[in-house]
Write a protein that holds these residues in place. Structure first.
Motif, PDB file in Angstrom:
ATOM      1  N   GLU A 131     -10.769  52.972  50.765  1.00  0.00           N
ATOM      2  CA  GLU A 131     -10.896  54.298  50.151  1.00  0.00           C
ATOM      3  C   GLU A 131     -10.584  55.383  51.163  1.00  0.00           C
ATOM      4  OE1 GLU A 131     -14.206  53.962  46.565  1.00  0.00           O
ATOM      5  OE2 GLU A 131     -14.856  54.341  48.599  1.00  0.00           O
ATOM      6  N   PHE A 132     -11.128  55.179  52.352  1.00  0.00           N
ATOM      7  CA  PHE A 132     -10.914  56.169  53.413  1.00  0.00           C
ATOM      8  C   PHE A 132      -9.429  56.271  53.753  1.00  0.00           C
ATOM      9  CE2 PHE A 132     -10.646  57.260  57.933  1.00  0.00           C
ATOM     10  CZ  PHE A 132     -11.245  58.505  57.894  1.00  0.00           C
ATOM     11  N   MET A 133      -8.791  55.061  53.849  1.00  0.00           N
ATOM     12  CA  MET A 133      -7.362  55.049  54.152  1.00  0.00           C
ATOM     13  C   MET A 133      -6.577  55.734  53.055  1.00  0.00           C
ATOM     14  SD  MET A 133      -7.045  51.270  55.758  1.00  0.00           S
ATOM     15  CE  MET A 133      -5.352  50.984  55.295  1.00  0.00           C
ATOM     16  N   GLY A 134      -6.934  55.442  51.813  1.00  0.00           N
ATOM     17  CA  GLY A 134      -6.268  56.058  50.673  1.00  0.00           C
ATOM     18  C   GLY A 134      -6.416  57.564  50.704  1.00  0.00           C
ATOM     19  N   ILE A 135      -7.615  58.032  50.974  1.00  0.00           N
ATOM     20  CA  ILE A 135      -7.861  59.474  50.996  1.00  0.00           C
ATOM     21  C   ILE A 135      -7.077  60.118  52.142  1.00  0.00           C
ATOM     22  CG2 ILE A 135      -9.634  61.229  51.400  1.00  0.00           C
ATOM     23  CD1 ILE A 135     -11.584  59.298  49.938  1.00  0.00           C
ATOM     24  N   ILE A 190      -6.890  55.237  40.446  1.00  0.00           N
ATOM     25  CA  ILE A 190      -6.698  54.382  39.262  1.00  0.00           C
ATOM     26  C   ILE A 190      -6.593  52.916  39.701  1.00  0.00           C
ATOM     27  CG2 ILE A 190      -5.039  53.765  37.452  1.00  0.00           C
ATOM     28  CD1 ILE A 190      -4.494  56.810  37.222  1.00  0.00           C
ATOM     29  N   ILE A 191      -5.809  52.682  40.761  1.00  0.00           N
ATOM     30  CA  ILE A 191      -5.640  51.299  41.246  1.00  0.00           C
ATOM     31  C   ILE A 191      -7.004  50.703  41.601  1.00  0.00           C
ATOM     32  CG2 ILE A 191      -4.760  49.923  43.184  1.00  0.00           C
ATOM     33  CD1 ILE A 191      -2.479  50.594  41.525  1.00  0.00           C
ATOM     34  N   GLU A 192      -7.785  51.485  42.316  1.00  0.00           N
ATOM     35  CA  GLU A 192      -9.103  51.001  42.745  1.00  0.00           C
ATOM     36  C   GLU A 192      -9.968  50.623  41.543  1.00  0.00           C
ATOM     37  OE1 GLU A 192     -11.570  53.792  44.686  1.00  0.00           O
ATOM     38  OE2 GLU A 192     -13.012  52.273  45.321  1.00  0.00           O
ATOM     39  N   LYS A 193      -9.959  51.510  40.539  1.00  0.00           N
ATOM     40  CA  LYS A 193     -10.794  51.250  39.362  1.00  0.00           C
ATOM     41  C   LYS A 193     -10.303  50.022  38.610  1.00  0.00           C
ATOM     42  CE  LYS A 193     -13.409  54.444  40.381  1.00  0.00           C
ATOM     43  NZ  LYS A 193     -14.247  53.987  41.468  1.00  0.00           N
ATOM     44  N   ILE A 194      -8.962  49.885  38.522  1.00  0.00           N
ATOM     45  CA  ILE A 194      -8.398  48.735  37.801  1.00  0.00           C
ATOM     46  C   ILE A 194      -8.875  47.437  38.461  1.00  0.00           C
ATOM     47  CG2 ILE A 194      -6.242  47.448  37.427  1.00  0.00           C
ATOM     48  CD1 ILE A 194      -4.939  50.133  36.745  1.00  0.00           C
ATOM     49  N   ASN A 245      -3.170  65.429  50.984  1.00  0.00           N
ATOM     50  CA  ASN A 245      -2.600  66.654  50.433  1.00  0.00           C
ATOM     51  C   ASN A 245      -1.951  66.436  49.077  1.00  0.00           C
ATOM     52  OD1 ASN A 245      -3.323  68.404  52.481  1.00  0.00           O
ATOM     53  ND2 ASN A 245      -1.658  67.646  53.778  1.00  0.00           N
ATOM     54  N   ASP A 246      -1.932  65.189  48.664  1.00  0.00           N
ATOM     55  CA  ASP A 246      -1.170  64.867  47.444  1.00  0.00           C
ATOM     56  C   ASP A 246      -2.116  64.417  46.330  1.00  0.00           C
ATOM     57  OD1 ASP A 246       0.606  64.072  45.552  1.00  0.00           O
ATOM     58  OD2 ASP A 246       1.943  63.037  46.956  1.00  0.00           O
ATOM     59  N   GLY A 247      -2.393  65.283  45.422  1.00  0.00           N
ATOM     60  CA  GLY A 247      -3.329  64.986  44.324  1.00  0.00           C
ATOM     61  C   GLY A 247      -2.860  63.828  43.471  1.00  0.00           C
ATOM     62  N   VAL A 248      -1.554  63.757  43.209  1.00  0.00           N
ATOM     63  CA  VAL A 248      -1.019  62.696  42.348  1.00  0.00           C
ATOM     64  C   VAL A 248      -1.216  61.336  43.019  1.00  0.00           C
ATOM     65  CG1 VAL A 248       1.023  61.823  41.189  1.00  0.00           C
ATOM     66  CG2 VAL A 248       0.650  64.286  41.365  1.00  0.00           C
ATOM     67  N   LEU A 249      -0.923  61.266  44.308  1.00  0.00           N
ATOM     68  CA  LEU A 249      -1.069  60.015  45.053  1.00  0.00           C
ATOM     69  C   LEU A 249      -2.545  59.576  45.063  1.00  0.00           C
ATOM     70  CD1 LEU A 249       0.742  58.097  46.685  1.00  0.00           C
ATOM     71  CD2 LEU A 249      -0.045  59.264  48.739  1.00  0.00           C
ATOM     72  N   LEU A 250      -3.406  60.557  45.288  1.00  0.00           N
ATOM     73  CA  LEU A 250      -4.843  60.287  45.305  1.00  0.00           C
ATOM     74  C   LEU A 250      -5.305  59.711  43.966  1.00  0.00           C
ATOM     75  CD1 LEU A 250      -6.460  60.781  47.800  1.00  0.00           C
ATOM     76  CD2 LEU A 250      -7.365  62.861  46.789  1.00  0.00           C
ATOM     77  N   LEU A 251      -4.802  60.354  42.897  1.00  0.00           N
ATOM     78  CA  LEU A 251      -5.134  59.884  41.552  1.00  0.00           C
ATOM     79  C   LEU A 251      -4.643  58.460  41.358  1.00  0.00           C
ATOM     80  CD1 LEU A 251      -6.365  61.009  38.885  1.00  0.00           C
ATOM     81  CD2 LEU A 251      -4.013  61.297  38.105  1.00  0.00           C
ATOM     82  N   PHE A 252      -3.434  58.190  41.860  1.00  0.00           N
ATOM     83  CA  PHE A 252      -2.842  56.863  41.753  1.00  0.00           C
ATOM     84  C   PHE A 252      -3.730  55.823  42.450  1.00  0.00           C
ATOM     85  CE2 PHE A 252      -0.052  53.638  43.674  1.00  0.00           C
ATOM     86  CZ  PHE A 252       0.425  53.054  42.515  1.00  0.00           C
TER      87      PHE A 252
END
Lengths: 640, 232
Positions: free
Chosen positions: A322-326, A341-345, A331-338
């Motif tokens: 999660e930390f790495m993803g964040i 979603i992957i994490e939740k899936i 700076n990229d909201g879309v990437l963060l959202l992506f």
């Protein structure tokens, strides 16, 4: 069939034939293509010939023209018959310049089959007055003629003959091609079938080539093909005959190589697992082996980690990811959202799986706790400790089922043993009782002897009662008795009991007090068995009640149940629990020395339960209380 | 006249003990240790009663009894260690007259032997007077107000006699203590039915060889009492 596929000579012959038929087929295809190109199948032979002659004529005309150009300066030296590049005598030409002046000719007047006129232009340079080059262009006209009577042996003659032949054969070629195709296919199938077969062997035996990795073999064949192409490319400039021969040779080699690969493949396929003997497979399997080992090492590590540590490790990994993803998608909201979603899936199904597993385990635990030992938890979709836990629970129920079965079996065995043994005891016991009785009848002077005989008499009677009780107890406790349930009035039973026991109770110095309701109370019971219960309980009362006290026998109607209560004051101190009293062979310690087998209460309880009743013991100081409970029956009449 | 009794058991000690008891009562005894031996002795001698063990080698008691019944009508008393009801019923159904389970009381055996012999030798087929009520070995002369069991007179109190008469007049019918009280005492019991139960017990003790296992006066527990025809 084996005779064909296993014959080596037949195989070699077929390979040979196969090569020939394939060559014939290729030749046929080329021939058909050629014939089609020259319209053999659409026009007459003469039209075909016109086309062919035209191309020859053009070739000849060109070579004459180039001869002319190269010998332009010294034409006078040229001998038409000797020096021309063509030896044809069927070809005639008249080369003229643009002004119509004949420059070169071998023309002679005769009948012609065919004529054409070609224009040639030649670019050249002449020195101008000032010394510079001037570009000049000269134009020439050539009239060409072909003799009608092709008597000279040149290309015209040859091709005329050839065309005639080919025209005649134009359909035969198709048939031959198709036939060769069919034959080659049949031979190919045969060869595939016979690949790997040997005389006198039932198994498929690979030869040396079949042991080479298949992809390596393919690469080798492709390399040969590439080398052939290079050689042909070089040869192109040398000699057409050598080229043709080499080409044919290569074609044969290629056919053989392709056949070899096919046969090798067939052999490998028959043996099975043809993909295993390839470099790619070996490399891949090596990689997978390493990966598997890696996974198993990780799995081993995880398996031997305690559940809590495992959870902590997983949570740590999740947090790290999660930390790495964040960090990446800061700076990229879309990437963060992506990422989110992957994490939740990934996480949601895993958590649901955990929850389902827990639910299953809970249900299984409950079932086992209630006593449903046949219940099996489905551990197929569980993992790690959940699976282990589920399997353990399943094993518990298995173990318990086994234990229960074992116990039932041993109970049955015990009953049988007791019955058989007591039968065997009864016979000698009969003798003992009889002879003790006979001794008693003799005239015995000695007082001591009389005393001893009394002991023998008492003890043998006790042994008799004990064996009888033992059989009855084991039968009653295992339900090995026929029970005939009929409506029974307890009041009548009370009356009968009083009748039977009136004297004995009086002799024991007791007073029996009956208390029963006005109405008649019926229960479903087997009168004989119920009497045995009463008999045992009342004889206990006579034996163990304190003389001079009252014995109460109550009948009450409580909650739709008939409740029968026996109450008496014990002669001895009851330093024992009611449960222990009910156990076979257990009596209050103080009563050990008195008569009876100690089975009476146990038999009474078993018999009561056989009649779907309940027997409970209560000890309150010296008050000894037995409570019998039966369901009240509304049916008062015996129905057969 | 001395009766001939055959004792058949594979246990020699039991046979000799029974022999002593029976001899003391002036019976002639014969001994057999297998079913076959028993049959042979019955062929040869004039046997009046057989005491037959069930579990024996060579030929068991039940088989022997079936063979015996093909020719003879003599009383047979079975002796056995098997005490299950089904065994008793089987034995009686294939022709036994009585049944004694081991370990037995010698006095009871003697009483049963005596009873069977009396019925077989003295009462068998004797014509019955109209004022006589007969069930099994019990005979009641209502005019003389006497009751005999296997020919021997028993002495009953008036109430006992009345009760027995009621039951003998209606063999097989179950009377509750209340019914008996009403019919014999001619008044409502108001809780004194147990008097009936006591009388019945006394009656049983007088009429039966083994009052705990009555042949005639039977207790139907939880229902009442009845008179039955001798087969236990």
């Amino acid at each position: 069939m084996n005779k064909f596929t296993h014959s080596l000579t037949l195989k070699i012959t077929s390979i040979f034939l196969f090569v020939i038929t394939v060559i014939v087929f290729i030749g046929g295809i080329v021939g058909i293509g050629f014939l089609y190109e020259y319209d053999f199948y659409v026009t007459s032979v003469d039209n075909v010939k016109v086309g062919i002659f035209e191309s020859i004529t053009y070739r000849y005309a060109r070579s004459v023209y180039w001869f002319f150009i190269s010998n332009k300066e010294n034409l006078y030296e040229v001998n038409i018959q000797k020096d021309l590049p063509i030896r044809s005598t069927n070809f005639f030409f008249v080369l003229k310049n643009s002004d119509g002046k004949t420059l070169l000719s071998n023309y002679s007047d005769q009948e012609f089959l065919f004529s054409r006129t070609y224009n040639f232009s030649h670019a050249g340079f002449t020195k101008a007055a000032d010394g510079s080059d001037i570009k000049t262009e000269e134009t020439y006209v050539m009239d060409c003629f072909v003799k009608k009577n092709l008597d000279a042996d040149d290309d015209y003659y040859t091709l005329d003959r050839l065309t005639d032949f080919a025209y005649k054969m134009r359909y035969a070629v198709i048939i031959i091609t198709i036939l060769s195709l069919i034959v080659s296919i049949i031979l190919f199938i045969y060869l595939m079938c016979s690949a790997g077969r040997r005389k006198g062997e039932d198994r498929v035996i690979p030869n040396g080539i079949d042991k080479i990795p298949f992809d390596l073999l393919l690469v080798f064949v492709f390399l040969i093909g590439a080398i052939e192409v290079l050689i042909l490319h070089e040869l192109d400039y040398i000699n057409s005959i050598v080229y043709a021969i080499t080409f044919c040779l290569f074609a044969i080699i290629d056919i053989l190589l392709v056949l070899l690969i096919c046969m090798s493949f067939a052999t490998r396929y028959k043996i099975g697992g043809w993909w295993k003997n390839t470099v790619i497979y070996r490399v891949l399997s090596f990689i997978t082996r390493i990966l598997k080992k890696l996974v198993s090492v990780i799995g081993y590590f995880l398996k031997h980690l305690s559940f809590v540590k495992k959870t902590i490790l997983i949570l740590f990994c999740i947090v790290l990811l999660e930390f790495m993803g964040i960090s990446i998608g800061f700076n990229d909201g879309v990437l963060l959202l992506f990422f989110w979603i992957i994490e939740k899936i990934i996480l949601v199904p895993a958590i649901i799986l955990v929850s389902i597993s827990l639910q299953k385990l809970k249900k299984g635990g409950q079932k086992i706790a209630v006593g449903d030992l046949n219940y099996q938890i489905d551990t197929r979709h569980m993992f790690w400790d959940f699976k282990l836990h589920g399997e353990n629970l399943n094993r518990i129920s298995e173990g318990m089922t086994k234990a229960v079965e074992e116990r039932l079996k041993s109970e049955r065995f015990k009953t049988e043993l007791i019955t058989n043994v007591s039968h065997d005891i009864k016979t000698p016991l009969t003798s003992i009782i009889n002879y003790v009785d006979l001794i008693k009848k003799e005239n015995i002077e000695s007082e001591k002897l009389k005393e001893y005989i009394d002991v023998l008499d008492r003890q043998s009677s006790r042994l008799k009662k004990l064996t009888e009780d033992l059989v009855e107890a084991s039968k009653a406790s295992t339900g090995n008795l026929a029970v005939n349930m009929v409506p029974t009035e307890i009041g009548v039973l009370f009356t009968q009991a009083v009748g039977e026991y009136e004297e004995r109770i009086k002799n024991s110095g007791l007073e029996l007090i009956l208390e029963e309701p006005e109405e008649d109370i019926f229960i479903m019971a087997d009168g004989r068995l119920l009497w045995r219960v009463f008999d045992n309980l009342l004889s206990n009362v006579c034996k163990y009640a304190q003389p001079g006290t009252r014995v109460y026998l109550n009948l009450e109607k409580i909650n739709g149940q008939a409740v029968i209560i026996f109450r008496n004051i014990s002669k001895y101190v009851l330093n024992i629990t009611s449960d222990e009293l009910l156990e076979r062979f257990v009596r209050g310690d103080r009563s050990r020395h008195t008569e009876g087998s100690g089975l009476g209460l146990s038999i009474a309880k078993s018999l009561t339960e056989l009649q779907k009743g309940n027997l409970d013991l209560y000890i309150d100081g010296d008050l000894f209380k037995v409570v019998l409970k039966f369901d009240i029956s509304n049916n008062h009449y015996i129905t057969a | 006249m001395a009766y001939n009794v055959l004792i058949c058991d594979d246990e020699k000690d039991i046979v000799s003990a029974l022999k002593i008891y029976l001899s003391s009562e002036n019976y002639n005894t014969f001994e057999a240790y297998t079913g076959k031996e028993a049959l042979r002795i019955i062929e040869k001698h004039d046997i009046h009663l057989v005491l037959l063990d069930i579990m024996m080698p060579e030929m068991d008691g039940l088989t022997a009894m079936v063979k015996l019944r093909e020719k003879y009508n003599i009383p047979v008393i079975l002796l056995t260690a098997k005490s299950e009801d089904t065994d008793k019923i089987l034995g009686l159904n294939i022709g036994a007259d009585d049944y004694i389970t081991k370990p037995f009381n010698p006095v009871e055996v003697l009483a049963r032997v005596k009873s069977q012999l009396r019925r077989y030798m003295q009462l068998g087929g004797g014509n019955v007077k109209p004022s006589h009520l007969v069930i099994g070995g019990i005979e009641m002369d209502d005019k003389a107000k006497t009751v005999t069991v296997d020919g021997e007179t028993v002495y009953l109190t008036p109430k006992e006699y009345e009760i027995l008469k009621l039951l003998m007049e209606n063999p097989g019918q179950v009377f509750s203590p209340k019914d008996i009280y009403k019919r014999v005492w001619n008044e409502n019991p108001y809780g004194s039915e147990s008097t009936v139960a006591v009388h019945i017990r006394h009656l049983r003790e007088k009429l039966e060889i083994n009052p705990a296992e009555p042949r005639y006066l039977k207790v139907v527990w939880g229902q009442g009492y009845k008179m039955e025809g001798g087969e236990r």
